[in-house]
Write an enzyme that holds these catalytic residues in place. Structure first.
Site, PDB file in Angstrom:
ATOM      1  N   LYS A  98      -2.817  -2.697   7.661  1.00  0.00           N
ATOM      2  CA  LYS A  98      -4.027  -2.312   8.385  1.00  0.00           C
ATOM      3  C   LYS A  98      -4.200  -3.179   9.628  1.00  0.00           C
ATOM      4  O   LYS A  98      -3.904  -4.366   9.613  1.00  0.00           O
ATOM      5  CB  LYS A  98      -5.255  -2.452   7.475  1.00  0.00           C
ATOM      6  CG  LYS A  98      -5.300  -1.423   6.358  1.00  0.00           C
ATOM      7  CD  LYS A  98      -6.587  -1.527   5.565  1.00  0.00           C
ATOM      8  CE  LYS A  98      -6.689  -0.433   4.506  1.00  0.00           C
ATOM      9  NZ  LYS A  98      -7.945  -0.533   3.728  1.00  0.00           N
ATOM     10  N   HIS A 139      -4.836  -8.980   3.152  1.00  0.00           N
ATOM     11  CA  HIS A 139      -6.284  -8.869   3.282  1.00  0.00           C
ATOM     12  C   HIS A 139      -6.770  -9.748   4.429  1.00  0.00           C
ATOM     13  O   HIS A 139      -6.424 -10.923   4.501  1.00  0.00           O
ATOM     14  CB  HIS A 139      -6.989  -9.314   1.992  1.00  0.00           C
ATOM     15  CG  HIS A 139      -6.866  -8.335   0.873  1.00  0.00           C
ATOM     16  ND1 HIS A 139      -7.066  -8.677  -0.448  1.00  0.00           N
ATOM     17  CD2 HIS A 139      -6.564  -7.010   0.865  1.00  0.00           C
ATOM     18  CE1 HIS A 139      -6.891  -7.608  -1.212  1.00  0.00           C
ATOM     19  NE2 HIS A 139      -6.591  -6.591  -0.431  1.00  0.00           N
ATOM     20  N   TYR A 163     -10.064  -9.609  -7.671  1.00  0.00           N
ATOM     21  CA  TYR A 163      -9.041  -9.739  -8.704  1.00  0.00           C
ATOM     22  C   TYR A 163      -9.306 -10.912  -9.641  1.00  0.00           C
ATOM     23  O   TYR A 163      -8.820 -10.922 -10.764  1.00  0.00           O
ATOM     24  CB  TYR A 163      -7.655  -9.857  -8.064  1.00  0.00           C
ATOM     25  CG  TYR A 163      -7.286  -8.612  -7.293  1.00  0.00           C
ATOM     26  CD1 TYR A 163      -7.002  -7.425  -7.953  1.00  0.00           C
ATOM     27  CD2 TYR A 163      -7.272  -8.609  -5.901  1.00  0.00           C
ATOM     28  CE1 TYR A 163      -6.698  -6.273  -7.251  1.00  0.00           C
ATOM     29  CE2 TYR A 163      -6.966  -7.459  -5.196  1.00  0.00           C
ATOM     30  CZ  TYR A 163      -6.681  -6.298  -5.872  1.00  0.00           C
ATOM     31  OH  TYR A 163      -6.396  -5.153  -5.180  1.00  0.00           O
ATOM     32  N   ARG A 184      -0.612  -1.794  -6.825  1.00  0.00           N
ATOM     33  CA  ARG A 184      -1.009  -2.915  -5.955  1.00  0.00           C
ATOM     34  C   ARG A 184      -1.989  -3.824  -6.685  1.00  0.00           C
ATOM     35  O   ARG A 184      -1.880  -5.051  -6.645  1.00  0.00           O
ATOM     36  CB  ARG A 184      -1.616  -2.352  -4.677  1.00  0.00           C
ATOM     37  CG  ARG A 184      -2.067  -3.367  -3.637  1.00  0.00           C
ATOM     38  CD  ARG A 184      -2.386  -2.626  -2.349  1.00  0.00           C
ATOM     39  NE  ARG A 184      -3.241  -3.371  -1.436  1.00  0.00           N
ATOM     40  CZ  ARG A 184      -2.798  -4.238  -0.535  1.00  0.00           C
ATOM     41  NH1 ARG A 184      -1.509  -4.496  -0.459  1.00  0.00           N
ATOM     42  NH2 ARG A 184      -3.640  -4.859   0.282  1.00  0.00           N
ATOM     43  N   ARG A 187       0.864  -1.183   0.000  1.00  0.00           N
ATOM     44  CA  ARG A 187       0.000   0.000   0.000  1.00  0.00           C
ATOM     45  C   ARG A 187       0.902   1.235   0.000  1.00  0.00           C
ATOM     46  O   ARG A 187       2.042   1.179   0.462  1.00  0.00           O
ATOM     47  CB  ARG A 187      -0.898   0.020   1.224  1.00  0.00           C
ATOM     48  CG  ARG A 187      -1.862  -1.154   1.336  1.00  0.00           C
ATOM     49  CD  ARG A 187      -2.677  -1.047   2.627  1.00  0.00           C
ATOM     50  NE  ARG A 187      -3.665  -2.124   2.737  1.00  0.00           N
ATOM     51  CZ  ARG A 187      -3.447  -3.276   3.363  1.00  0.00           C
ATOM     52  NH1 ARG A 187      -2.274  -3.511   3.938  1.00  0.00           N
ATOM     53  NH2 ARG A 187      -4.389  -4.196   3.428  1.00  0.00           N
ATOM     54  N   HIS A 212      -2.372   2.876  -5.726  1.00  0.00           N
ATOM     55  CA  HIS A 212      -3.073   1.612  -5.501  1.00  0.00           C
ATOM     56  C   HIS A 212      -3.177   0.788  -6.786  1.00  0.00           C
ATOM     57  O   HIS A 212      -3.358  -0.432  -6.735  1.00  0.00           O
ATOM     58  CB  HIS A 212      -4.464   1.883  -4.930  1.00  0.00           C
ATOM     59  CG  HIS A 212      -4.831   0.953  -3.811  1.00  0.00           C
ATOM     60  ND1 HIS A 212      -4.151   0.909  -2.610  1.00  0.00           N
ATOM     61  CD2 HIS A 212      -5.797   0.002  -3.720  1.00  0.00           C
ATOM     62  CE1 HIS A 212      -4.689  -0.016  -1.832  1.00  0.00           C
ATOM     63  NE2 HIS A 212      -5.682  -0.578  -2.472  1.00  0.00           N
TER      64      HIS A 212
END
Length: 295
Positions: free
Chosen positions: A170, A267, A276, A244, A146, A241
């Site tokens: 995150k 994730h 994706y 990514r 990120r 992004h």
């Protein structure tokens, strides 16, 4: 009401340990909500009912906010009022009968392998900032970091002799990511030369620095990337992004399994990674339609 919002944001930091950027996102959304309440002369959260919330969501829609932004706003309000209820600040939760809108499924924009190569060739690697930009692009495309993770990447996070880097994503979750030989080569070139020039004899724990020797910010990375995309002649709407997204799509198109890509991206939920698979199916359809004689 502003004091109660500050109490909530403090609780997010202390009790839930959310990332700084996540806190800022909640703060902005809830500040906008408070501004709306003040505009209709509501001075206490006990005055907020279901119809107040519905009117605010209508207000957001009329302000042309995206569907996904409104969904995030509903989530922010739901958590905030649950907090107020737990603290005894309200006796009835106005969010109880508010449904969350269905999300708008937008496929992420990705760059083709040719567009990636063109973009990587833009930085002038005869100059210190060009070497830095090339190293940064290579690292982001090779690892799927990120933009916030790239901006806060530290020397201690690098295990280049092992072909690995670590990052904290995150939810303060650490993950270890492999990094390819080409990215390692450019990173090494940057670290031993251009970075030292940018530091001008000073020290910094951060990998990527600006022209003044300070850490490169998320905004700085975004601005530099926009400029390079224009120079590359790429017409797509490219953000950090996008690199990514392109990283994840490249892996899946070349046979990587979804669980591995989930781990590499950091994730929490595999459903986030599954978007994706739709991108790669779209790519396969485009290739089929272009090259198959019976398409």
């Amino acid at each position: 009401m502003r004091n109660e919002l500050e109490d909530y944001l403090h609780a997010l930091v202390v009790e839930r340990g959310l990332a700084h950027n996540t806190i800022l996102s909640y703060q902005q959304e809830l500040n906008e909500f408070l501004t709306f309440l003040e505009s209709i002369e509501i001075k206490d959260f006990t005055q907020v009912d279901r119809y107040t919330i519905l009117n605010y969501l209508k207000h957001c829609d009329e302000a042309h906010k995206s569907r996904n932004t409104i969904i995030h706003t509903v989530t922010s309000l739901r958590q905030f009022f649950a907090f107020l209820l737990s603290q005894g600040k309200i006796t009835v939760d106005p969010m109880l009968k508010i449904d969350t809108p269905k999300s708008a499924h937008h496929l992420p924009s990705v760059l083709s392998s040719q567009e990636i190569e063109t973009l990587l060739g833009v930085p002038d690697t005869h100059k210190k900032l060009g070497i830095r930009d090339r190293a940064l692009l290579e690292v982001m495309y090779a690892t799927g970091l990120r933009v916030s993770e790239a901006a806060t990447l530290k020397l201690d996070d690098l295990r280049l002799e092992m072909g690995l880097i670590s990052t904290v994503g995150k939810g303060n979750k650490q993950r270890i990511i492999p990094i390819g030989d080409v990215a390692i080569k450019w990173l090494g070139t940057y670290l031993t030369g251009a970075r030292q020039e940018l530091l001008k004899g000073r020290e910094s724990p951060y990998v990527f620095l600006n022209n003044h020797g300070h850490p490169l910010t998320r905004q700085g990375i975004w601005k530099n990337l926009k400029k390079m995309v224009q120079q590359a002649g790429i017409k797509k709407d490219v953000t950090p992004h996008t690199l990514r997204h392109s990283f994840a799509t490249t892996l899946l198109e070349n046979g990587a399994d979804l669980r591995t890509v989930q781990e590499l991206l950091g994730h929490a939920d595999i459903s986030t990674t599954q978007i994706y698979t739709h991108v790669t199916k779209k790519h396969l359809t485009e290739v089929y339609n272009k090259y198959h004689p019976r398409a």
